[in-house]
Structures are given as C-alpha cells and as structure tokens.
Scaffold this motif. Structure first.
Motif, PDB file in Angstrom:
ATOM      1  N   GLY A   1       0.797  -1.222   0.000  1.00 54.53           N
ATOM      2  CA  GLY A   1       0.000   0.000   0.000  1.00 54.53           C
ATOM      3  C   GLY A   1       0.825   1.266   0.000  1.00 54.53           C
ATOM      4  O   GLY A   1       0.430   2.265  -0.593  1.00 54.53           O
ATOM      5  N   ASN A   2       2.005   1.244   0.662  1.00 48.18           N
ATOM      6  CA  ASN A   2       2.811   2.465   0.717  1.00 48.18           C
ATOM      7  C   ASN A   2       3.393   2.845  -0.631  1.00 48.18           C
ATOM      8  O   ASN A   2       3.832   3.972  -0.835  1.00 48.18           O
ATOM      9  CB  ASN A   2       3.929   2.324   1.754  1.00 48.18           C
ATOM     10  N   GLN A   3       3.427   1.905  -1.585  1.00 47.05           N
ATOM     11  CA  GLN A   3       3.898   2.222  -2.927  1.00 47.05           C
ATOM     12  C   GLN A   3       2.865   3.028  -3.702  1.00 47.05           C
ATOM     13  O   GLN A   3       3.213   3.695  -4.677  1.00 47.05           O
ATOM     14  CB  GLN A   3       4.216   0.935  -3.693  1.00 47.05           C
ATOM     15  N   VAL A   4       1.625   2.986  -3.276  1.00 51.36           N
ATOM     16  CA  VAL A   4       0.554   3.731  -3.938  1.00 51.36           C
ATOM     17  C   VAL A   4       0.222   4.999  -3.168  1.00 51.36           C
ATOM     18  O   VAL A   4      -0.155   6.012  -3.755  1.00 51.36           O
ATOM     19  CB  VAL A   4      -0.702   2.841  -4.089  1.00 51.36           C
TER      20      VAL A   4
ATOM     21  N   ASN B   1      -7.651   8.699  -7.736  1.00 58.60           N
ATOM     22  CA  ASN B   1      -8.380   7.457  -7.949  1.00 58.60           C
ATOM     23  C   ASN B   1      -7.394   6.296  -7.877  1.00 58.60           C
ATOM     24  O   ASN B   1      -6.389   6.270  -8.610  1.00 58.60           O
ATOM     25  CB  ASN B   1      -9.080   7.483  -9.305  1.00 58.60           C
ATOM     26  N   LEU B   2      -7.662   5.340  -6.991  1.00 55.78           N
ATOM     27  CA  LEU B   2      -6.717   4.252  -6.753  1.00 55.78           C
ATOM     28  C   LEU B   2      -6.449   3.409  -7.992  1.00 55.78           C
ATOM     29  O   LEU B   2      -5.371   2.838  -8.136  1.00 55.78           O
ATOM     30  CB  LEU B   2      -7.231   3.352  -5.625  1.00 55.78           C
ATOM     31  N   SER B   3      -7.417   3.312  -8.896  1.00 57.00           N
ATOM     32  CA  SER B   3      -7.221   2.476 -10.072  1.00 57.00           C
ATOM     33  C   SER B   3      -6.098   2.988 -10.958  1.00 57.00           C
ATOM     34  O   SER B   3      -5.495   2.220 -11.718  1.00 57.00           O
ATOM     35  CB  SER B   3      -8.522   2.398 -10.886  1.00 57.00           C
TER      36      SER B   3
ATOM     37  N   GLY C   1      -1.217   0.792 -12.693  1.00 59.41           N
ATOM     38  CA  GLY C   1      -0.575   0.674 -13.997  1.00 59.41           C
ATOM     39  C   GLY C   1       0.933   0.760 -13.913  1.00 59.41           C
ATOM     40  O   GLY C   1       1.491   1.665 -13.291  1.00 59.41           O
ATOM     41  N   GLY C   2       1.620  -0.207 -14.535  1.00 54.94           N
ATOM     42  CA  GLY C   2       3.068  -0.208 -14.554  1.00 54.94           C
ATOM     43  C   GLY C   2       3.734  -0.683 -13.285  1.00 54.94           C
ATOM     44  O   GLY C   2       4.963  -0.669 -13.189  1.00 54.94           O
ATOM     45  N   ARG C   3       2.969  -1.113 -12.298  1.00 56.80           N
ATOM     46  CA  ARG C   3       3.533  -1.556 -11.023  1.00 56.80           C
ATOM     47  C   ARG C   3       3.276  -3.025 -10.726  1.00 56.80           C
ATOM     48  O   ARG C   3       3.891  -3.574  -9.820  1.00 56.80           O
ATOM     49  CB  ARG C   3       2.988  -0.705  -9.878  1.00 56.80           C
ATOM     50  N   VAL C   4       2.368  -3.642 -11.474  1.00 54.14           N
ATOM     51  CA  VAL C   4       2.049  -5.053 -11.275  1.00 54.14           C
ATOM     52  C   VAL C   4       2.068  -5.728 -12.644  1.00 54.14           C
ATOM     53  O   VAL C   4       1.427  -5.246 -13.581  1.00 54.14           O
ATOM     54  CB  VAL C   4       0.669  -5.234 -10.605  1.00 54.14           C
ATOM     55  N   SER C   5       2.792  -6.823 -12.734  1.00 52.92           N
ATOM     56  CA  SER C   5       2.879  -7.523 -14.013  1.00 52.92           C
ATOM     57  C   SER C   5       1.536  -8.126 -14.388  1.00 52.92           C
ATOM     58  O   SER C   5       0.791  -8.621 -13.548  1.00 52.92           O
ATOM     59  CB  SER C   5       3.932  -8.630 -13.923  1.00 52.92           C
ATOM     60  N   GLY C   6       1.218  -8.073 -15.678  1.00 54.41           N
ATOM     61  CA  GLY C   6      -0.015  -8.653 -16.177  1.00 54.41           C
ATOM     62  C   GLY C   6      -1.246  -7.796 -15.999  1.00 54.41           C
ATOM     63  O   GLY C   6      -2.345  -8.217 -16.354  1.00 54.41           O
ATOM     64  N   VAL C   7      -1.093  -6.590 -15.451  1.00 52.30           N
ATOM     65  CA  VAL C   7      -2.233  -5.704 -15.221  1.00 52.30           C
ATOM     66  C   VAL C   7      -2.146  -4.522 -16.181  1.00 52.30           C
ATOM     67  O   VAL C   7      -1.132  -3.826 -16.237  1.00 52.30           O
ATOM     68  CB  VAL C   7      -2.272  -5.200 -13.766  1.00 52.30           C
TER      69      VAL C   7
ATOM     70  N   ILE D   1      -4.609   1.606   2.758  1.00 49.12           N
ATOM     71  CA  ILE D   1      -4.403   0.322   2.107  1.00 49.12           C
ATOM     72  C   ILE D   1      -3.133  -0.344   2.642  1.00 49.12           C
ATOM     73  O   ILE D   1      -2.061   0.267   2.679  1.00 49.12           O
ATOM     74  CB  ILE D   1      -4.292   0.481   0.574  1.00 49.12           C
ATOM     75  N   GLU D   2      -3.264  -1.594   3.062  1.00 48.65           N
ATOM     76  CA  GLU D   2      -2.113  -2.379   3.511  1.00 48.65           C
ATOM     77  C   GLU D   2      -1.432  -3.057   2.327  1.00 48.65           C
ATOM     78  O   GLU D   2      -0.198  -3.001   2.196  1.00 48.65           O
ATOM     79  CB  GLU D   2      -2.569  -3.427   4.519  1.00 48.65           C
ATOM     80  N   SER D   3      -2.213  -3.692   1.457  1.00 52.87           N
ATOM     81  CA  SER D   3      -1.612  -4.387   0.316  1.00 52.87           C
ATOM     82  C   SER D   3      -2.665  -4.714  -0.731  1.00 52.87           C
ATOM     83  O   SER D   3      -3.869  -4.740  -0.442  1.00 52.87           O
ATOM     84  CB  SER D   3      -0.917  -5.680   0.772  1.00 52.87           C
ATOM     85  N   PHE D   4      -2.186  -4.942  -1.962  1.00 50.69           N
ATOM     86  CA  PHE D   4      -3.001  -5.461  -3.059  1.00 50.69           C
ATOM     87  C   PHE D   4      -2.453  -6.835  -3.431  1.00 50.69           C
ATOM     88  O   PHE D   4      -1.237  -7.037  -3.464  1.00 50.69           O
ATOM     89  CB  PHE D   4      -2.918  -4.573  -4.303  1.00 50.69           C
TER      90      PHE D   4
END
Length: 346
Positions: free
Chosen positions: A136-139, A146-148, A152-158, A206-209
């Motif tokens: 969560g601290n990366q976001v 808007n969290l969405s 982008g660009g931080r999680v592979s396949g998304v 947010i703690e984590s995704f």
C-alpha cells in the motif's frame, strides 16, 4: 479408655499425597503464562511491524515503530520472529522475560513474504499460482485521486486504461492479462473479504493489493473470478503504544501535451484555398478575413487565437491530507483514519 495408635502405612500415604500435590502446584505455576517483552532491530536500527508468533499456539503480535513488542507466553514455548527481507529466528522462552532480537538480512529477496490469496495467507515459496502483490505504501505516495490509476506499470499482467481526466470520472478500466471476452472484462474486486469497489478508498488506508491472475488462483471465486481477482487488504490496529501519523501533499496539475490548433483567420484562409483548388465559390470574403484577423467583431467573427487559455486552467491544485491513529494490546487493537482530498479541474 480409647488409645491412639500410630499407623506408619497411613502416614506414608499422606506424605506421598502431599508431595504429589506440591509437585503439581509447582508444575502448574511453571506453566502459567507470563508477559514477555522484547525489541526487534537490525544493523541500522529498530524494525517496525515485525511478526512475533508463538510456534505452539500460533498466537502472535507485531512490533511497534520502535521495534518493541510484548506477548503472553508460557515457559518452554518458542517465539518465531520474522520480517520481510530478513531471516526468520526462533527464540526459546525460559527464565528470561526480556529479549533483544537482532535480525539478519535473508539475502533471498522476498520469497518468505506472505501473500494474501483467495483462501487465506500463504508464503510466496508455497504459492504455485500466478499471484502478484503490491504494498500500500507504494501507492499512497502517488499524487492520484483514484486508486485504479496507481496500479498501472507496477504489477505484471495488469493493464489500465484511463478514459477521462475529469475530476470524479478519471478512474481507469483494469484488465488482467488483457481483454478475455466480448462481454464484461473487469476483474472481481474484494475488499477485506467483501465484493465492492476500491477506487475511492483513501490510499493511506491500504495495507496491500494481491492480484490473482490464473485459473488456480481464482478457483475459490468460480465464474465470478473469470477475469481475475483483485484482493485489497486495509490497515488494521497493531499492538503497542498509540501511534499518530500524518501524511499530506499539495501538488499542481498542468496539461502535458496540448494540440496546436489553427486560429480563426488561418482556418478561413485554408478553407478559401481548398475552395480555389476545387473551383468553387470562396466561403469567406476579404472583409470576413479582415474581421477574423483584427478582432473588430468578436461576436460574429471570434479570433480563437488562444483557445487553450480560454478553456483550461493552469496550475490546478491537487491536495491530500490524512491522519491515522493505531495501537492496542494483545487482545484489543484499534485503527482509525481521517482523510481529505480536493482536486481542481484543469
């Protein structure tokens, strides 16, 4: 006359029973829980949010921002101390009631980190499905409303696609491993076990995704997870002294690229040139061109020399403020957060 006689056999049994009761009392006293305190640190200083779990009972706690923790444990039990990026340590509890634990870097990346999956929490080394995680601290540090837009660009396949920049409507469409059908392609979003949207949540809470991408990972959700699943875990209270945290920023928004449009006079001149090439009547006379150029009749012949200056705002302010408090004991924990966000349109 009644005589009192001494029975050695009865006296021996009584002495044996007294000894057994005394031994049982000592054993019960030795097994009663006691509060153990300690401090977790590494070579650079205290380690916050270290996990301390009793190996025999799986009860545990975490260290506070100063690396300090306290937990009720019985003598002879083992404390398992772990932290992201450090080698797990086992501490046997004996007569000592205070520990100073120095963690050593694991040197193995994040393979021992825990991952939230559809049916609980597992270590990364035990996960064979396609699962990606994002802290969560990366976001929270991103200047977004808007969290969405932060995935982008931080999680592979998304893949994220933002269709508008209008405040309140600037959310992105999220696709996990691309578009999979001609119908609905949005992933299932679960926030703390409840299916709901997450785009308007405070990023600081947010703690984590966890993004579940393949069939094995989304199997617990059935057909609802056909397009992938996003698991959002929010922050919770932690044992330790009360902690008050403030996060805030103020930023300015400006258009990155603005198309260079022609003004009214240039447009009318180009229309006349096109009409000449086609051999048709000119749409604008010389008098029309003059009025477009000098702006003598702005109502009928607007100049439009600075169109972007008329419809856009420069240095539009985006501000975010958040205050959160957390703490608690081993049995009772609390967490509260209050956020404020304001975004001016460009």
């Amino acid at each position: 006359m009644q005589s009192n006689s001494f029975n050695p056999q009865f006296a021996g049994k009584a002495l044996l029973l007294q000894s057994l009761f005394l031994l049982l009392a000592v054993c019960l006293f030795g097994q009663s829980p006691a509060t153990v305190t300690g401090k977790v640190s590494d070579a650079t200083g205290p380690l916050a949010n270290a996990s301390i779990i009793i190996k025999e009972t799986q009860k545990g706690t975490t260290s506070d921002e100063k690396g300090v923790f306290s937990i009720e444990v019985t003598s002879g039990q083992t404390l398992v101390v772990s932290h992201e990026g450090f080698t797990e340590q086992n501490v046997k509890v004996g007569a000592h009631r205070a520990f100073d634990i120095i963690m050593q870097p694991s040197g193995s990346g994040t393979l021992n980190d825990v991952v939230v999956v559809g049916y609980g929490v597992k270590r990364k080394t035990s996960v064979t499905a396609a699962v990606s995680t994002l802290k969560g601290n990366q976001v929270a540090s991103l200047p977004i409303s808007n969290l969405s837009n932060g995935l982008g660009g931080r999680v592979s396949g998304v893949i994220v696609k933002q269709g508008s920049g209008e405040p309140g409507r600037d959310g992105s469409s999220i696709f996990i491993r691309g578009i999979s059908s001609t119908g609905a392609n949005q992933p299932l979003v679960i926030v703390d076990g409840i299916p709901r949207g997450f785009t308007q949540l405070d990023p600081n809470s947010i703690e984590s995704f966890s993004i579940l991408k393949d069939a094995a990972a989304v199997a617990p959700y059935g057909v609802a997870g056909a397009n992938g699943v996003i698991l959002v875990t929010t922050k919770k209270g932690k044992s330790g002294a009360p902690s008050l945290t403030y996060n805030g920023y103020v930023g300015f928004q400006n258009p990155v690229v603005l198309p260079d449009f022609v003004n009214s006079f240039e447009y009318a001149t180009l229309r006349n040139a096109a009409a000449t090439n086609e051999g048709v009547a000119l749409p604008y006379s010389e008098e029309d061109l003059r009025k477009f150029q000098d702006g003598s009749d702005p109502d009928a012949y607007p100049t439009f020399k600075n169109i972007w200056g008329d419809i856009t705002n420069k240095n539009a302010i985006l501000t975010n403020h958040n205050i959160e408090i957390s703490g608690g004991a081993e049995r009772i924990k609390y967490y509260a957060s209050l956020g404020y966000q304001n975004q001016e349109g460009m």
